[in-house]
Motif scaffolding. Structure first.
Motif, PDB file in Angstrom:
ATOM      1  N   LEU A  26      -6.414  -2.451   1.719  1.00  0.00           N
ATOM      2  CA  LEU A  26      -6.895  -3.348   0.396  1.00  0.00           C
ATOM      3  C   LEU A  26      -7.204  -4.750   0.802  1.00  0.00           C
ATOM      4  O   LEU A  26      -8.115  -5.236   0.599  1.00  0.00           O
ATOM      5  CB  LEU A  26      -5.599  -3.503  -0.570  1.00  0.00           C
ATOM      6  CG  LEU A  26      -5.463  -2.259  -1.372  1.00  0.00           C
ATOM      7  CD1 LEU A  26      -4.217  -2.453  -2.190  1.00  0.00           C
ATOM      8  CD2 LEU A  26      -6.507  -2.195  -2.236  1.00  0.00           C
TER       9      LEU A  26
ATOM     10  N   GLN B 192     -12.138  -8.279  -1.580  1.00  0.00           N
ATOM     11  CA  GLN B 192     -13.665  -9.087  -1.925  1.00  0.00           C
ATOM     12  C   GLN B 192     -13.739 -10.683  -1.942  1.00  0.00           C
ATOM     13  O   GLN B 192     -12.539 -11.101  -2.313  1.00  0.00           O
ATOM     14  CB  GLN B 192     -13.894  -8.482  -3.509  1.00  0.00           C
ATOM     15  CG  GLN B 192     -13.832  -7.080  -3.516  1.00  0.00           C
ATOM     16  CD  GLN B 192     -15.219  -6.502  -3.268  1.00  0.00           C
ATOM     17  OE1 GLN B 192     -16.226  -6.960  -3.565  1.00  0.00           O
ATOM     18  NE2 GLN B 192     -15.104  -5.198  -2.737  1.00  0.00           N
TER      19      GLN B 192
ATOM     20  N   SER C 236      -1.453  -7.200 -12.230  1.00  0.00           N
ATOM     21  CA  SER C 236      -3.031  -6.860 -12.582  1.00  0.00           C
ATOM     22  C   SER C 236      -3.936  -8.046 -12.220  1.00  0.00           C
ATOM     23  O   SER C 236      -5.170  -7.763 -12.373  1.00  0.00           O
ATOM     24  CB  SER C 236      -3.200  -6.553 -14.230  1.00  0.00           C
ATOM     25  OG  SER C 236      -2.487  -7.836 -14.826  1.00  0.00           O
TER      26      SER C 236
ATOM     27  N   GLY D 101      -2.218  -2.155 -15.651  1.00  0.00           N
ATOM     28  CA  GLY D 101      -3.499  -2.556 -15.243  1.00  0.00           C
ATOM     29  C   GLY D 101      -3.796  -3.189 -13.939  1.00  0.00           C
ATOM     30  O   GLY D 101      -4.772  -4.011 -13.839  1.00  0.00           O
ATOM     31  N   THR D 102      -3.159  -2.662 -12.927  1.00  0.00           N
ATOM     32  CA  THR D 102      -3.690  -2.889 -11.456  1.00  0.00           C
ATOM     33  C   THR D 102      -4.690  -2.371 -11.020  1.00  0.00           C
ATOM     34  O   THR D 102      -5.324  -1.651 -11.925  1.00  0.00           O
ATOM     35  CB  THR D 102      -2.463  -2.739 -10.631  1.00  0.00           C
ATOM     36  OG1 THR D 102      -2.366  -1.211 -10.719  1.00  0.00           O
ATOM     37  CG2 THR D 102      -1.211  -3.691 -10.873  1.00  0.00           C
ATOM     38  N   SER D 103      -5.307  -2.767 -10.056  1.00  0.00           N
ATOM     39  CA  SER D 103      -6.691  -2.229  -9.565  1.00  0.00           C
ATOM     40  C   SER D 103      -6.566  -1.952  -8.046  1.00  0.00           C
ATOM     41  O   SER D 103      -7.404  -2.168  -7.232  1.00  0.00           O
ATOM     42  CB  SER D 103      -7.574  -3.346  -9.448  1.00  0.00           C
ATOM     43  OG  SER D 103      -8.197  -3.985 -10.813  1.00  0.00           O
ATOM     44  N   PHE D 104      -5.321  -0.882  -7.820  1.00  0.00           N
ATOM     45  CA  PHE D 104      -5.309  -0.391  -6.342  1.00  0.00           C
ATOM     46  C   PHE D 104      -6.388   0.381  -6.176  1.00  0.00           C
ATOM     47  O   PHE D 104      -7.092   0.410  -5.166  1.00  0.00           O
ATOM     48  CB  PHE D 104      -3.868   0.443  -6.382  1.00  0.00           C
ATOM     49  CG  PHE D 104      -2.698  -0.172  -6.431  1.00  0.00           C
ATOM     50  CD1 PHE D 104      -2.308  -0.928  -5.112  1.00  0.00           C
ATOM     51  CD2 PHE D 104      -1.884  -0.312  -7.424  1.00  0.00           C
ATOM     52  CE1 PHE D 104      -1.148  -1.310  -5.217  1.00  0.00           C
ATOM     53  CE2 PHE D 104      -0.666  -0.813  -7.247  1.00  0.00           C
ATOM     54  CZ  PHE D 104      -0.232  -1.739  -6.024  1.00  0.00           C
TER      55      PHE D 104
ATOM     56  N   THR E 284     -14.423  -3.660  -7.515  1.00  0.00           N
ATOM     57  CA  THR E 284     -14.779  -4.662  -8.375  1.00  0.00           C
ATOM     58  C   THR E 284     -16.248  -4.253  -8.930  1.00  0.00           C
ATOM     59  O   THR E 284     -16.954  -3.698  -8.389  1.00  0.00           O
ATOM     60  CB  THR E 284     -15.241  -5.772  -7.325  1.00  0.00           C
ATOM     61  OG1 THR E 284     -14.150  -6.183  -6.570  1.00  0.00           O
ATOM     62  CG2 THR E 284     -15.777  -6.962  -8.157  1.00  0.00           C
TER      63      THR E 284
ATOM     64  N   SER F 246      -9.316  -6.702 -12.756  1.00  0.00           N
ATOM     65  CA  SER F 246      -9.501  -7.422 -11.415  1.00  0.00           C
ATOM     66  C   SER F 246     -10.155  -6.785 -10.607  1.00  0.00           C
ATOM     67  O   SER F 246     -11.238  -7.390 -10.020  1.00  0.00           O
ATOM     68  CB  SER F 246      -8.283  -7.809 -10.974  1.00  0.00           C
ATOM     69  OG  SER F 246      -7.663  -7.037  -9.925  1.00  0.00           O
ATOM     70  N   GLY F 247     -10.220  -5.646 -10.288  1.00  0.00           N
ATOM     71  CA  GLY F 247     -11.110  -4.865  -9.191  1.00  0.00           C
ATOM     72  C   GLY F 247     -10.551  -5.437  -7.895  1.00  0.00           C
ATOM     73  O   GLY F 247      -9.496  -5.672  -7.831  1.00  0.00           O
ATOM     74  N   GLY F 248     -11.216  -5.175  -6.967  1.00  0.00           N
ATOM     75  CA  GLY F 248     -10.971  -5.346  -5.464  1.00  0.00           C
ATOM     76  C   GLY F 248     -10.299  -4.360  -4.930  1.00  0.00           C
ATOM     77  O   GLY F 248      -9.684  -4.480  -3.764  1.00  0.00           O
ATOM     78  N   GLY F 249      -9.881  -3.332  -5.678  1.00  0.00           N
ATOM     79  CA  GLY F 249      -9.281  -2.099  -5.162  1.00  0.00           C
ATOM     80  C   GLY F 249     -10.251  -1.212  -4.433  1.00  0.00           C
ATOM     81  O   GLY F 249     -11.456  -1.369  -4.147  1.00  0.00           O
ATOM     82  N   SER F 250      -9.488   0.057  -3.983  1.00  0.00           N
ATOM     83  CA  SER F 250     -10.356   1.112  -3.038  1.00  0.00           C
ATOM     84  C   SER F 250     -10.393   2.222  -3.324  1.00  0.00           C
ATOM     85  O   SER F 250      -9.179   3.024  -3.342  1.00  0.00           O
ATOM     86  CB  SER F 250      -9.872   1.024  -1.759  1.00  0.00           C
ATOM     87  OG  SER F 250     -10.345   1.945  -0.930  1.00  0.00           O
TER      88      SER F 250
END
Ligand code: HEM
Ligand SMILES: [Cu+2]
Lengths: 287, 604
Positions: free
Chosen positions: A43, A48, A215, B263-266, B270, B282-286
């Protein structure tokens, strides 16, 4: 036939059953936390840009309370020492000494959890606010002298607040990754002992307002997940150790060797929990 | 259901029970039992029930593939009632229903049917007996592990009935699809899938710790490592695979659960957009992270599915050729090599993600390497047949059929392990055919063989041979009629996971190949044939409990390993006197010996 080697070690392996069991269990735990650490790395390297304008690598730094984290590390390490002392006391046949060391160990565990809870609460009431002019600040809110938890922009609007009072953080030096220039006025503020600026922000100017909750950013997601899971391990370990200190002590009278074995196994688990934290602390707090 | 049926078969377990044990009540005997044999039977009956259920899901799907848009006979109306009109309007399987049946078919077959049957049932019942142990090392842990498994199954089954239905994103549950498939419900099928998986994983981990400890610590006097039956070795390596490969999936499951519920973005990148607009995360996960963690488990998992079956087959082949296994040591080293290599091949499932030539080369190389020990095992078993005076009983027939079926499954896997060919074959019916050859006519045949083989030890009665043979020949024919055409479909470009079997593609005349669609029909007919030929088995299984031919000795197959030197069925504590082992596991037809088998526990 009874199950052999529940207490005495098997001659060719030199181990009793529970000891083999706990080592195997710990091996699987290594894989569990290993997966989370790998997730952290992935991560982070794919983070980003843009969310945290003041950092170069898209990954927030210095948002956690390092002195408190350091203190908690010390708490956990001491408990890891005392759990061994407790076990040694049993080997010396000194039950009261065992009990004292164990009480200290369990107290450390509870202390650790208490401090962690305080830290969590501190984060849940901490916000990152982005305004329409593209600026991003972090800080606690001041709503009639209270510092609310878990708000978002909708909550603010629903309270009909027009101007939001924010104790804006003056970023600490950890906010800037190694090699990045730390602005002069920040140095100056810290030298003067200032850590916050009281500011009022027009609610109409706020583009987004998010608490430091999972989140909000993958950093928080992984931070909370890993420390929560670790916290559960601390809790589980503390319950087991407390059980043998306060409730399950009869076994000491009927079968002291087995009791000592159980403490050894519990201690091994406790060391593991400690070890995880020793990796976790630098990774999430310092790096 | 499992608890009531376990009553009938397990009740035999107490007829020979030790007299000095006070009689435990019903719950203690059958539900909260800590006896590895009762737990093995509990696992066996539950997993067979799940196998049947997973098969039923597939039958409904096969109907839809052959006759897209036609109401499913009998079951269709039931689905509409139970699962809602948007799932089965007018008894017709809708896309959502197909997707959730597909995902649940895979999940149930792998995690609730085959693994619990191979590892939970056979492993539990047979392993302690074969090493001469009175029970597992941690009996209460063993019980807990069954209860967690059962609970996991209940959660999985329950998920069919919540709004939106069960998980729909395949047994692989790739993100972001898995998180977005049911955007309106917080507690959706996927959430329950994850909760169920966490329970099942925890159950497997407890089981793995228990098995390994048991095998290391509780081997009888004289049972050295190289005297272990190959079945025990297979279980030993399987347990290690579960122990070390499952935790990363547990981690991934917890993270996906957070994505779903908190609601996390693991795993959510994005800028994610769906037909409903920008996804508010939020995005930014993979998404790749999920795939790595999933396959880090799921490749070793395929060996979890196959190794115990290999163990079963080896026992039965040695017993029925009346010859030692050829190359016992190479079998052991091969299975250990598989155990190591299984951890470094996972990304061969991910060539499509564009990992670059260097990494792809690494995983192609390890994949080709791991095929070597598999070929060693298969060859050793084939060579073991050479020159034997083979007894063709039902267990042996299934064991023999296992060999070529697994061979087909394994060899057709090689093109999938090579980047160039996999890019074409990936996600096609070729893949479906390949891994089903491994698990259906492969593993399942191995496990059927085991059921017929150990049934007399468990119940004191033989299963009926005639029904057994009908079951065998019917299954062999129809399994092949089902799965071999899928190779052709896949090579000609038919994708997996299409709810109408590809009918939409062929409508507009692009690449029209009506032959492929006709195959869908014949495959479905074959699946019905397969179902028909399971009836003799089901009947035989229950009927023989009280009507099968009674065994006249504790060792009806004249076998060498320790489980046959116990009373039938073995009492609590297993052995009447402490077993001592004097020789290797497969001393059949030893020159100069009085009989053609010399049990491991026979001195001299
Ligand atoms: C013997 C009867 C069986 C039949 C007729 C059958 C048929 C199928 C078919 C046609 C598919 C593809 C569905 C699609 O892509 O739309 C499928 C998927 C699958 N099957 Fe089976 N199967 C059988 C048994 C098993 C067994 C024993 C396993 C055990 C591991 C298994 C595991 C799976 C898995 C993992 C998938 C992939 C599901 C997904 O796409 O996520 N199947 N099966
Ligand atoms: Cu694989």
């Amino acid at each position: 036939m009874d199950i052999p080697y529940t207490v005495k070690p098997r001659p060719d392996t030199g181990l009793y059953n529970a000891k083999v069991g706990i080592w195997l269990f710990l091996a699987s735990e290594v894989m569990l936390f290993g997966a989370f650490f790998s997730a952290y790395i992935l991560l982070r390297v794919t983070a980003q840009h843009g969310f945290w304008p003041d950092v170069a690598d898209g990954w927030p730094h210095g948002l956690l309370n390092i002195p408190i984290g350091t203190f908690n590390t010390a708490v956990l390490i001491s408990s890891s020492v005392t759990v061994v002392m407790a076990w040694m006391a049993l080997k010396e046949n000194n039950f009261p000494k065992f009990r004292n060391f164990m009480i200290f160990t369990v107290a450390c565990a509870l202390g650790f959890l208490g401090i962690k809870t305080f830290e969590y609460k501190e984060k849940f009431s901490h916000y990152v606010i982005r305004t329409t002019d593209g600026k991003v600040v972090t800080g606690h809110l001041d709503v009639d002298g209270k510092s609310p938890l878990f708000w978002n922009l909708d909550t603010v609007k629903s309270k009909n607040i027009e101007k939001l009072k924010v104790e804006v953080d003056i970023p600490n030096k950890y906010r800037f990754p190694v090699g990045m220039h730390v602005p002069e006025d920040i140095h100056k503020a810290h030298a003067e002992g200032r850590h916050h600026d009281e500011k009022e922000i027009e609610v109409s100017q706020i583009e987004s307002l998010k608490a430091f909750i999972p989140s909000t950013h993958p950093f928080f997601a992984i931070y909370f997940t890993m420390t929560f899971l670790h916290g559960l391990h601390v809790l589980g370990g503390a319950l087991v150790l407390a059980y043998f200190t306060f409730i399950g002590t009869d076994l000491w009278k009927t079968n002291p060797e087995q009791f000592t074995n159980r403490i050894e196994v519990g201690g091994l688990f406790w060391h593991f929990v400690d070890l995880v934290w020793i990796f976790l602390f630098p990774v999430v707090y310092l790096l | 259901m499992a608890s009531t049926t376990s009553h009938t078969s397990a009740s035999h377990g107490v007829t020979h029970d030790d007299h000095h044990h006070h009689e435990p009540g019903f719950f203690q005997k059958y539900i909260f039992s800590t006896d590895h044999k009762v737990i093995g039977i509990q696992y066996g009956l539950s997993s067979l029930a799940f196998l049947f259920f997973g098969f039923l899901l597939m039958m409904a799907m096969r109907w839809q593939l052959a006759y897209p848009g036609k109401a499913i006979p009998v079951l269709g109306a039931l689905f509409e009632k139970a699962l809602g009109t948007d799932m089965a309007q007018g008894g017709v399987m809708q896309a959502d229903l197909y997707n959730s049946f597909g995902a649940m078919h895979g999940t149930i077959m792998v995690f609730l049917a085959i693994v619990p049957l191979a590892f939970g049932a056979f492993g539990n019942y047979v392993t302690p007996l074969q090493i001469g142990a009175p029970d597992m090392a941690f009996p209460r842990l063993n019980m807990a592990s069954f209860h967690l498994y059962f609970l996991g199954g209940v959660v999985m089954l329950g998920s069919f009935f919540i709004p939106g239905g069960a998980a729909k994103s395949g047994w692989t549950s790739y993100s972001p699809l898995a998180t977005l498939a049911d955007p309106v419900n917080v507690i959706d099928g996927q959430t329950l899938w994850l909760v169920g998986m966490v329970l099942l994983i925890t159950s497997s981990l407890l089981g793995a710790v228990n098995f390994i400890t048991t095998i290391i610590q509780l081997r009888a006097r004289g049972m050295t490592w190289m005297r272990l039956p190959f079945f025990v070795w297979a279980q030993f390596v399987t347990a290690f695979l579960l122990l070390l490969a499952f935790p990363p999936l547990e981690a991934a499951g917890l993270m996906q659960l957070a994505d779903n519920v908190l609601g996390t973005s693991f795993f959510l990148p994005t800028g994610l957009v769906t037909s409903a607009g920008q996804v508010p995360v939020s995005g930014g996960g993979s998404p790749l992270l999920w795939q790595h963690l999933f396959w880090f488990l799921a490749h070793p998992e395929v060996y979890v599915l196959i190794l115990p079956a290999m163990g079963v087959v080896s026992e039965i082949i040695a017993n029925n050729t009346r010859k030692p296994l050829w190359g016992y040591r190479s079998l052991v080293y091969a299975v250990l090599a598989i155990g190591f290599l299984a951890f470094i091949v996972w990304a061969h499932h991910m060539y499509m993600t564009g990992m670059g030539t260097k990494i792809a080369t690494f995983f192609q190389t390890t994949t080709m390497m791991i095929s070597v020990p598999s070929v060693i095992i298969l060859s050793a078993l084939f060579i073991s047949l050479w020159g034997g005076s083979i007894r063709f009983n039902t267990p042996m027939l299934f064991a023999l059929a296992f060999l070529p079926m697994f061979g087909i499954g394994g060899l057709t896997g090689l093109p999938l392990g090579l980047n160039a060919t996999d890019l074409y074959l990936h996600d096609s019916y070729y893949v479906i055919a390949h891994f089903h050859y491994v698990v259906a006519p492969g593993t399942i045949f191995g496990l059927f063989a085991g059921v017929y083989y150990w049934y007399p030890k468990i119940t004191g009665r033989m299963m009926n041979e005639t029904f057994g043979r009908i079951h065998f020949w019917g299954s062999l024919v129809f399994m092949n009629l089902i799965f071999s055409p899928m190779f052709i479909q896949g090579i000609r470009g038919m994708s997996r996971r299409m709810y109408d079997g590809g009918a939409t593609y062929f409508q507009d005349g692009v690449g029209a190949d009506p032959g492929l669609l006709k195959l869908n029909v014949s495959i479905t007919h074959a699946a019905f044939g397969l179902a028909l030929f399971q009836l003799p088995f089901i009947f035989n299984f229950f009927w023989s409990i009280s009507n099968g031919k009674k065994v006249t000795s504790d060792n009806p197959w004249e076998a060498t390993t320790l489980e046959w030197q116990t009373p039938t069925p073995p009492p609590h504590g297993n052995f009447t006197s402490e077993p001592v082992v004097y020789r290797g596991p497969y001393e059949y037809s030893v020159p100069g010996a009085k009989k053609d088998f010399t049990p491991q526990g026979q001195p001299g």
